[in-house]
Motif scaffolding. Sequence first.
Motif, PDB file in Angstrom:
ATOM      1  N   ILE A   7       4.238   2.947  -4.553  1.00  0.00           N
ATOM      2  CA  ILE A   7       5.396   3.726  -4.096  1.00  0.00           C
ATOM      3  C   ILE A   7       5.680   3.335  -2.647  1.00  0.00           C
ATOM      4  CG2 ILE A   7       6.365   6.036  -3.781  1.00  0.00           C
ATOM      5  CD1 ILE A   7       5.644   5.373  -6.711  1.00  0.00           C
ATOM      6  N   ALA A   8       6.791   2.630  -2.445  1.00  0.00           N
ATOM      7  CA  ALA A   8       7.155   2.170  -1.098  1.00  0.00           C
ATOM      8  C   ALA A   8       7.703   3.337  -0.276  1.00  0.00           C
ATOM      9  CB  ALA A   8       8.199   1.069  -1.213  1.00  0.00           C
ATOM     10  N   GLU A   9       7.720   3.147   1.028  1.00  0.00           N
ATOM     11  CA  GLU A   9       8.244   4.196   1.917  1.00  0.00           C
ATOM     12  C   GLU A   9       9.307   3.623   2.836  1.00  0.00           C
ATOM     13  OE1 GLU A   9       5.771   6.692   4.260  1.00  0.00           O
ATOM     14  OE2 GLU A   9       4.319   6.951   2.637  1.00  0.00           O
ATOM     15  N   SER A  10      10.308   4.438   3.111  1.00  0.00           N
ATOM     16  CA  SER A  10      11.300   4.036   4.117  1.00  0.00           C
ATOM     17  C   SER A  10      11.598   5.241   4.995  1.00  0.00           C
ATOM     18  CB  SER A  10      12.578   3.538   3.442  1.00  0.00           C
ATOM     19  OG  SER A  10      13.116   4.542   2.628  1.00  0.00           O
ATOM     20  N   LEU A  15      12.540   0.013   5.673  1.00  0.00           N
ATOM     21  CA  LEU A  15      11.255   0.041   4.964  1.00  0.00           C
ATOM     22  C   LEU A  15      10.149   0.200   5.993  1.00  0.00           C
ATOM     23  CD1 LEU A  15      10.928  -2.749   2.273  1.00  0.00           C
ATOM     24  CD2 LEU A  15      10.992  -0.283   1.927  1.00  0.00           C
ATOM     25  N   ARG A  16       9.152   1.021   5.702  1.00  0.00           N
ATOM     26  CA  ARG A  16       8.029   1.165   6.644  1.00  0.00           C
ATOM     27  C   ARG A  16       6.991   0.079   6.352  1.00  0.00           C
ATOM     28  NH1 ARG A  16       5.905   6.925   7.466  1.00  0.00           N
ATOM     29  NH2 ARG A  16       5.711   6.138   9.583  1.00  0.00           N
ATOM     30  N   ASP A  17       6.259  -0.333   7.417  1.00  0.00           N
ATOM     31  CA  ASP A  17       5.281  -1.419   7.279  1.00  0.00           C
ATOM     32  C   ASP A  17       4.285  -1.159   6.151  1.00  0.00           C
ATOM     33  OD1 ASP A  17       6.487  -2.573   9.408  1.00  0.00           O
ATOM     34  OD2 ASP A  17       4.892  -2.126  10.855  1.00  0.00           O
ATOM     35  N   VAL A  18       3.941   0.115   5.959  1.00  0.00           N
ATOM     36  CA  VAL A  18       2.920   0.448   4.960  1.00  0.00           C
ATOM     37  C   VAL A  18       3.327  -0.022   3.559  1.00  0.00           C
ATOM     38  CG1 VAL A  18       3.780   2.783   4.438  1.00  0.00           C
ATOM     39  CG2 VAL A  18       1.332   2.297   4.257  1.00  0.00           C
ATOM     40  N   SER A  19       4.628  -0.168   3.314  1.00  0.00           N
ATOM     41  CA  SER A  19       5.078  -0.556   1.969  1.00  0.00           C
ATOM     42  C   SER A  19       4.512  -1.923   1.578  1.00  0.00           C
ATOM     43  CB  SER A  19       6.605  -0.594   1.906  1.00  0.00           C
ATOM     44  OG  SER A  19       7.133   0.661   2.267  1.00  0.00           O
ATOM     45  N   LEU A  20       4.636  -2.902   2.500  1.00  0.00           N
ATOM     46  CA  LEU A  20       4.121  -4.240   2.181  1.00  0.00           C
ATOM     47  C   LEU A  20       2.593  -4.269   2.194  1.00  0.00           C
ATOM     48  CD1 LEU A  20       6.732  -6.539   3.928  1.00  0.00           C
ATOM     49  CD2 LEU A  20       6.441  -6.122   1.499  1.00  0.00           C
ATOM     50  N   GLU A  21       1.975  -3.373   2.978  1.00  0.00           N
ATOM     51  CA  GLU A  21       0.506  -3.284   2.966  1.00  0.00           C
ATOM     52  C   GLU A  21       0.016  -2.772   1.606  1.00  0.00           C
ATOM     53  OE1 GLU A  21       0.638  -2.171   7.704  1.00  0.00           O
ATOM     54  OE2 GLU A  21      -0.330  -0.779   6.326  1.00  0.00           O
ATOM     55  N   ALA A  38       4.276  -3.061 -10.475  1.00  0.00           N
ATOM     56  CA  ALA A  38       5.635  -2.550 -10.263  1.00  0.00           C
ATOM     57  C   ALA A  38       5.672  -1.836  -8.918  1.00  0.00           C
ATOM     58  CB  ALA A  38       6.019  -1.583 -11.380  1.00  0.00           C
ATOM     59  N   VAL A  39       6.764  -2.024  -8.185  1.00  0.00           N
ATOM     60  CA  VAL A  39       6.911  -1.383  -6.875  1.00  0.00           C
ATOM     61  C   VAL A  39       8.159  -0.514  -6.922  1.00  0.00           C
ATOM     62  CG1 VAL A  39       7.237  -1.763  -4.408  1.00  0.00           C
ATOM     63  CG2 VAL A  39       5.818  -3.338  -5.725  1.00  0.00           C
ATOM     64  N   ALA A  40       8.034   0.746  -6.506  1.00  0.00           N
ATOM     65  CA  ALA A  40       9.169   1.664  -6.602  1.00  0.00           C
ATOM     66  C   ALA A  40       9.654   2.082  -5.226  1.00  0.00           C
ATOM     67  CB  ALA A  40       8.763   2.897  -7.406  1.00  0.00           C
ATOM     68  N   ALA A  41      10.983   2.186  -5.096  1.00  0.00           N
ATOM     69  CA  ALA A  41      11.605   2.752  -3.895  1.00  0.00           C
ATOM     70  C   ALA A  41      12.387   3.989  -4.340  1.00  0.00           C
ATOM     71  CB  ALA A  41      12.537   1.738  -3.258  1.00  0.00           C
ATOM     72  N   ILE A  42      12.257   5.062  -3.555  1.00  0.00           N
ATOM     73  CA  ILE A  42      12.863   6.346  -3.935  1.00  0.00           C
ATOM     74  C   ILE A  42      13.834   6.786  -2.836  1.00  0.00           C
ATOM     75  CG2 ILE A  42      12.385   8.779  -4.482  1.00  0.00           C
ATOM     76  CD1 ILE A  42       9.463   7.856  -5.156  1.00  0.00           C
ATOM     77  N   SER A  77       8.496  14.019  -5.552  1.00  0.00           N
ATOM     78  CA  SER A  77       7.536  14.481  -6.549  1.00  0.00           C
ATOM     79  C   SER A  77       8.077  14.232  -7.969  1.00  0.00           C
ATOM     80  CB  SER A  77       7.310  15.978  -6.298  1.00  0.00           C
ATOM     81  OG  SER A  77       6.419  16.490  -7.185  1.00  0.00           O
ATOM     82  N   ALA A  78       9.342  14.623  -8.197  1.00  0.00           N
ATOM     83  CA  ALA A  78       9.958  14.424  -9.517  1.00  0.00           C
ATOM     84  C   ALA A  78      10.091  12.935  -9.825  1.00  0.00           C
ATOM     85  CB  ALA A  78      11.340  15.096  -9.552  1.00  0.00           C
ATOM     86  N   ALA A  79      10.435  12.155  -8.792  1.00  0.00           N
ATOM     87  CA  ALA A  79      10.586  10.701  -8.994  1.00  0.00           C
ATOM     88  C   ALA A  79       9.243  10.085  -9.371  1.00  0.00           C
ATOM     89  CB  ALA A  79      11.132  10.058  -7.728  1.00  0.00           C
ATOM     90  N   LEU A  80       8.169  10.487  -8.688  1.00  0.00           N
ATOM     91  CA  LEU A  80       6.852   9.917  -8.983  1.00  0.00           C
ATOM     92  C   LEU A  80       6.425  10.265 -10.412  1.00  0.00           C
ATOM     93  CD1 LEU A  80       4.269   8.443  -8.294  1.00  0.00           C
ATOM     94  CD2 LEU A  80       3.453  10.471  -7.080  1.00  0.00           C
ATOM     95  N   GLU A  81       6.697  11.498 -10.832  1.00  0.00           N
ATOM     96  CA  GLU A  81       6.337  11.888 -12.210  1.00  0.00           C
ATOM     97  C   GLU A  81       7.104  11.027 -13.220  1.00  0.00           C
ATOM     98  OE1 GLU A  81       4.623  14.968 -13.430  1.00  0.00           O
ATOM     99  OE2 GLU A  81       4.616  16.275 -11.657  1.00  0.00           O
ATOM    100  N   ALA A  82       8.393  10.821 -12.943  1.00  0.00           N
ATOM    101  CA  ALA A  82       9.200  10.006 -13.862  1.00  0.00           C
ATOM    102  C   ALA A  82       8.688   8.567 -13.899  1.00  0.00           C
ATOM    103  CB  ALA A  82      10.669  10.032 -13.424  1.00  0.00           C
ATOM    104  N   LEU A  83       8.300   8.053 -12.741  1.00  0.00           N
ATOM    105  CA  LEU A  83       7.800   6.671 -12.669  1.00  0.00           C
ATOM    106  C   LEU A  83       6.469   6.528 -13.411  1.00  0.00           C
ATOM    107  CD1 LEU A  83       8.758   6.077  -8.933  1.00  0.00           C
ATOM    108  CD2 LEU A  83       9.524   4.637 -10.838  1.00  0.00           C
ATOM    109  N   ILE A  84       5.615   7.536 -13.310  1.00  0.00           N
ATOM    110  CA  ILE A  84       4.319   7.473 -14.016  1.00  0.00           C
ATOM    111  C   ILE A  84       4.566   7.516 -15.529  1.00  0.00           C
ATOM    112  CG2 ILE A  84       2.160   8.720 -14.456  1.00  0.00           C
ATOM    113  CD1 ILE A  84       2.134   9.488 -11.470  1.00  0.00           C
ATOM    114  N   GLU A  85       5.511   8.372 -15.953  1.00  0.00           N
ATOM    115  CA  GLU A  85       5.860   8.430 -17.381  1.00  0.00           C
ATOM    116  C   GLU A  85       6.366   7.078 -17.875  1.00  0.00           C
ATOM    117  OE1 GLU A  85       5.576  10.666 -19.735  1.00  0.00           O
ATOM    118  OE2 GLU A  85       4.540  11.998 -18.333  1.00  0.00           O
ATOM    119  N   GLU A  86       7.194   6.453 -17.041  1.00  0.00           N
ATOM    120  CA  GLU A  86       7.833   5.187 -17.406  1.00  0.00           C
ATOM    121  C   GLU A  86       6.818   4.047 -17.457  1.00  0.00           C
ATOM    122  OE1 GLU A  86      11.244   4.780 -17.723  1.00  0.00           O
ATOM    123  OE2 GLU A  86      11.292   2.585 -17.796  1.00  0.00           O
TER     124      GLU A  86
END
Length: 317
Positions: A7-10, A15-21, A38-42, A77-86
Amino acid sequence: MSGVLVIAESRRGELRDVSLELIGAALALKEPAGGRLAVAAIGAGASGHAEALGVQGVDEVLTVDAPTEHFEAHVHSAALEALIEEERPALVLLGHTIDSLGFGPAVAARRGLGFASDVTRLAWDGGPVATRGGYGGKVEVELDFPGSDCVLLMLRAGAFAPAEGSGGAPARAVEAQSEPQTEHLGFRDVETGDVDITKAEFLLSIGRGIEDKDALPQFEQLADRMGATLSVSRPLVDAGWVPNARQVGQSGKTVKPKVYLALGISGAVQHLAGMQTAETIIAVNTDPEAPIFSVAHYGVVADLFDVADELAEQFEG
Ligand SMILES: Cc1cc2nc3c(=O)[nH]c(=O)nc-3n(C[C@H](O)[C@H](O)[C@H](O)COP(=O)(O)OP(=O)(O)OC[C@H]3O[C@@H](n4cnc5c(N)ncnc54)[C@H](O)[C@@H]3O)c2cc1C
């Protein structure tokens, strides 16, 4: 469950550096975890980050659109749940950051996932093995997650080398239903008190090798003269010589300067956890076997006081 989901962060559209880390850490575990990454941006504008996130080794970038461009815990939170389901991943990686702490642990608890926060090292042994501090940072703990077919780990920012190289992974939108329940009012920058060593490009870092508190001013002056910021290993903070804002390491700050000059630091694993991703590491130590030399790009087996005197002369005026 198989594969890794990052789960990337911006923030403020960047984009925050932690995303590529996180992607860097995920690449090392991708194969044993099942072969897919898979890498997700929300958030609003998530699709704008797809190209930057589709680095070499990433199989697909998933974007979850949201009503707000700012971080909102319920939306994420809802996005992460949907991504885990997917994705049905074996491993989910988030940053151990103020944003991800706002929803990662809650989702892990709700779904009964294996979980660890503030992870500083990762390995795989039939499943993820995470290293983090324990008992207030007094010991290092290695955790595995028997019985968990999905594990969510929050990785310390700056502790893992960032992924590099463009890959052109395809992007796909994933739907998630949620309404923000908080309103973003604005950003206010915090005062760092002393200095922010995480932002310094050149750190002069001193350790127990300086032996005496009375030697400190010499290194403060040397740092000034060289245009460096002074940082330290933990014993100098424990002794009360230097404020803990200057401590590098697992229980201190993780730094990533262009140059890290270590004088009289042995290179204990807890120290290395905070500085080994520095671009250039130069170590000075009287002990040729000191572990710091295993990460140093340049090493000098010498008395640090001799080197400090020479540097002071070189940088005079
Ligand atoms: C859970 C946990 C968390 C920790 N977190 C951190 C952390 O965040 N950061 C951290 O730094 N440590 C941390 N530590 C402590 C860590 O284990 C080491 O004890 C510490 O890093 C050692 O600091 P040092 O290298 O300055 O001292 P030492 O290990 O004592 O090394 C001093 C070095 O100086 C060299 N030396 C001595 N005299 C000279 C001289 N005249 N010229 C040149 N070289 C000389 C010696 O050869 C030696 O290698 C943590 C420990 C634990 C258990």
